[in-house]
Design a protein around this motif. Sequence first.
Motif, PDB file in Angstrom:
ATOM      1  N   MET A 158      70.131 -26.971  71.927  1.00 12.39           N
ATOM      2  CA  MET A 158      71.010 -25.803  71.923  1.00 12.39           C
ATOM      3  C   MET A 158      70.907 -25.073  73.250  1.00 12.39           C
ATOM      4  O   MET A 158      69.899 -25.144  73.947  1.00 12.39           O
ATOM      5  CB  MET A 158      70.637 -24.878  70.774  1.00 12.39           C
ATOM      6  N   ALA A 159      71.967 -24.330  73.574  1.00 14.07           N
ATOM      7  CA  ALA A 159      72.014 -23.637  74.858  1.00 14.07           C
ATOM      8  C   ALA A 159      70.887 -22.618  74.998  1.00 14.07           C
ATOM      9  O   ALA A 159      70.274 -22.510  76.058  1.00 14.07           O
ATOM     10  CB  ALA A 159      73.367 -22.952  75.018  1.00 14.07           C
ATOM     11  N   VAL A 160      70.588 -21.880  73.919  1.00 19.91           N
ATOM     12  CA  VAL A 160      69.547 -20.857  74.000  1.00 19.91           C
ATOM     13  C   VAL A 160      68.188 -21.513  74.227  1.00 19.91           C
ATOM     14  O   VAL A 160      67.356 -21.010  74.991  1.00 19.91           O
ATOM     15  CB  VAL A 160      69.527 -19.993  72.722  1.00 19.91           C
ATOM     16  N   ASP A 161      67.955 -22.634  73.558  1.00 25.20           N
ATOM     17  CA  ASP A 161      66.691 -23.345  73.758  1.00 25.20           C
ATOM     18  C   ASP A 161      66.527 -23.756  75.218  1.00 25.20           C
ATOM     19  O   ASP A 161      65.432 -23.693  75.780  1.00 25.20           O
ATOM     20  CB  ASP A 161      66.630 -24.586  72.865  1.00 25.20           C
ATOM     21  N   ARG A 162      67.616 -24.190  75.827  1.00 22.59           N
ATOM     22  CA  ARG A 162      67.548 -24.599  77.226  1.00 22.59           C
ATOM     23  C   ARG A 162      67.249 -23.395  78.124  1.00 22.59           C
ATOM     24  O   ARG A 162      66.470 -23.505  79.073  1.00 22.59           O
ATOM     25  CB  ARG A 162      68.843 -25.273  77.672  1.00 22.59           C
ATOM     26  N   LEU A 163      67.842 -22.265  77.849  1.00 29.92           N
ATOM     27  CA  LEU A 163      67.565 -21.068  78.641  1.00 29.92           C
ATOM     28  C   LEU A 163      66.082 -20.719  78.577  1.00 29.92           C
ATOM     29  O   LEU A 163      65.443 -20.451  79.596  1.00 29.92           O
ATOM     30  CB  LEU A 163      68.389 -19.886  78.121  1.00 29.92           C
ATOM     31  N   LYS A 164      65.525 -20.720  77.364  1.00 30.01           N
ATOM     32  CA  LYS A 164      64.123 -20.352  77.198  1.00 30.01           C
ATOM     33  C   LYS A 164      63.200 -21.384  77.819  1.00 30.01           C
ATOM     34  O   LYS A 164      62.107 -21.055  78.286  1.00 30.01           O
ATOM     35  CB  LYS A 164      63.814 -20.167  75.713  1.00 30.01           C
ATOM     36  N   ARG A 165      63.626 -22.635  77.844  1.00 30.21           N
ATOM     37  CA  ARG A 165      62.773 -23.695  78.376  1.00 30.21           C
ATOM     38  C   ARG A 165      62.798 -23.752  79.893  1.00 30.21           C
ATOM     39  O   ARG A 165      61.780 -24.039  80.531  1.00 30.21           O
ATOM     40  CB  ARG A 165      63.233 -25.043  77.788  1.00 30.21           C
ATOM     41  N   LEU A 166      63.949 -23.491  80.505  1.00 25.38           N
ATOM     42  CA  LEU A 166      64.098 -23.695  81.944  1.00 25.38           C
ATOM     43  C   LEU A 166      63.963 -22.432  82.783  1.00 25.38           C
ATOM     44  O   LEU A 166      63.776 -22.524  83.997  1.00 25.38           O
ATOM     45  CB  LEU A 166      65.448 -24.359  82.245  1.00 25.38           C
ATOM     46  N   LEU A 167      64.068 -21.268  82.169  1.00 24.64           N
ATOM     47  CA  LEU A 167      63.884 -20.029  82.929  1.00 24.64           C
ATOM     48  C   LEU A 167      62.458 -19.560  82.707  1.00 24.64           C
ATOM     49  O   LEU A 167      62.126 -19.015  81.645  1.00 24.64           O
ATOM     50  CB  LEU A 167      64.886 -18.953  82.478  1.00 24.64           C
ATOM     51  N   PRO A 168      61.581 -19.757  83.686  1.00 25.55           N
ATOM     52  CA  PRO A 168      60.159 -19.441  83.490  1.00 25.55           C
ATOM     53  C   PRO A 168      59.945 -17.970  83.167  1.00 25.55           C
ATOM     54  O   PRO A 168      60.625 -17.086  83.683  1.00 25.55           O
ATOM     55  CB  PRO A 168      59.529 -19.799  84.848  1.00 25.55           C
ATOM     56  N   ARG A 169      58.972 -17.740  82.296  1.00 29.65           N
ATOM     57  CA  ARG A 169      58.628 -16.361  81.918  1.00 29.65           C
ATOM     58  C   ARG A 169      58.237 -15.539  83.149  1.00 29.65           C
ATOM     59  O   ARG A 169      58.650 -14.393  83.298  1.00 29.65           O
ATOM     60  CB  ARG A 169      57.480 -16.394  80.910  1.00 29.65           C
ATOM     61  N   GLY A 170      57.456 -16.160  84.043  1.00 27.45           N
ATOM     62  CA  GLY A 170      57.043 -15.453  85.246  1.00 27.45           C
ATOM     63  C   GLY A 170      58.224 -15.065  86.115  1.00 27.45           C
ATOM     64  O   GLY A 170      58.228 -13.990  86.733  1.00 27.45           O
ATOM     65  N   LEU A 171      59.229 -15.925  86.193  1.00 27.07           N
ATOM     66  CA  LEU A 171      60.441 -15.623  86.954  1.00 27.07           C
ATOM     67  C   LEU A 171      61.104 -14.359  86.424  1.00 27.07           C
ATOM     68  O   LEU A 171      61.431 -13.444  87.190  1.00 27.07           O
ATOM     69  CB  LEU A 171      61.411 -16.807  86.860  1.00 27.07           C
ATOM     70  N   LEU A 172      61.313 -14.304  85.118  1.00 24.12           N
ATOM     71  CA  LEU A 172      62.029 -13.183  84.528  1.00 24.12           C
ATOM     72  C   LEU A 172      61.239 -11.882  84.639  1.00 24.12           C
ATOM     73  O   LEU A 172      61.812 -10.815  84.891  1.00 24.12           O
ATOM     74  CB  LEU A 172      62.360 -13.492  83.066  1.00 24.12           C
ATOM     75  N   LEU A 173      59.923 -11.964  84.482  1.00 27.73           N
ATOM     76  CA  LEU A 173      59.102 -10.754  84.624  1.00 27.73           C
ATOM     77  C   LEU A 173      59.095 -10.264  86.069  1.00 27.73           C
ATOM     78  O   LEU A 173      59.132  -9.053  86.329  1.00 27.73           O
ATOM     79  CB  LEU A 173      57.680 -11.029  84.142  1.00 27.73           C
TER      80      LEU A 173
END
Length: 233
Positions: free
Chosen positions: A1-16
């Motif tokens: 699913m698209a949301v799963d891909r967002l959570k998998r490929l956008l690193p947590r450290g990047l977003l923080l």
Amino acid sequence: MAVDRLKRLLPRGLLLDLEDRAGAGSVKAFQMVRDHAGLDTKRGRALEGQARFHIWEHAFEDVCALHGGEPLAGGVVPGTTLKVFQPFRRFGGSEPGVILGLAAMPERNKLPVKNRSRIAGVTVNFDLTPHFDFDGTGPKVGDIFALFLVAHDREQSGKIEEIAIGVMDSLYEQFLFYEPLDKFLSDEADAPETAPPSPPAPGGVGLVRLKKKVSPYIPPEVPPQVEDEDGTA
């Protein structure tokens, strides 16, 4: 699913890191205009908005590069012939990935202003919505275009009202997905950590492990009980 891909490929450290830099950039723009511009409130607010976005944009490039985001080759959206003029960055390597852009929202949960780059970007979201592709010319399944969205606080200069992750439809008419950043990250933060396997004891003998269910001692003179399917005796 698209949301799963967002959570998998956008690193947590990047977003923080992007969140931290957005907050710092808002304060910097406010203080710069307040202390050095010498403008009245209306002109000062206009200049602050321009400065704020350019500071965010510069930080976006730096942070994405630090976390492995790749610039679009030739400034062209993958799978199309459309060019972009904003610093979009792609995550995902050779697999279908995520193209991440930056946008300022007029207020929380509101579509950002259209521009040529964002309109080009949302074309890759064609397959995320029902459609009739009679001539086969629509973009094919591949990357997802998402935005790191920031809404400044309209009541307090230098403050941020909301930061979110959003995916817009290919017609730039609505959000297909919108989630405040803290909620977007909460699933990962609340996920239980998997305990590492216990190392073997010296000499190759495994460690003693407790049984998950301990059977009570039954004297030989007591007849055994039979459990039903639901586990009751």
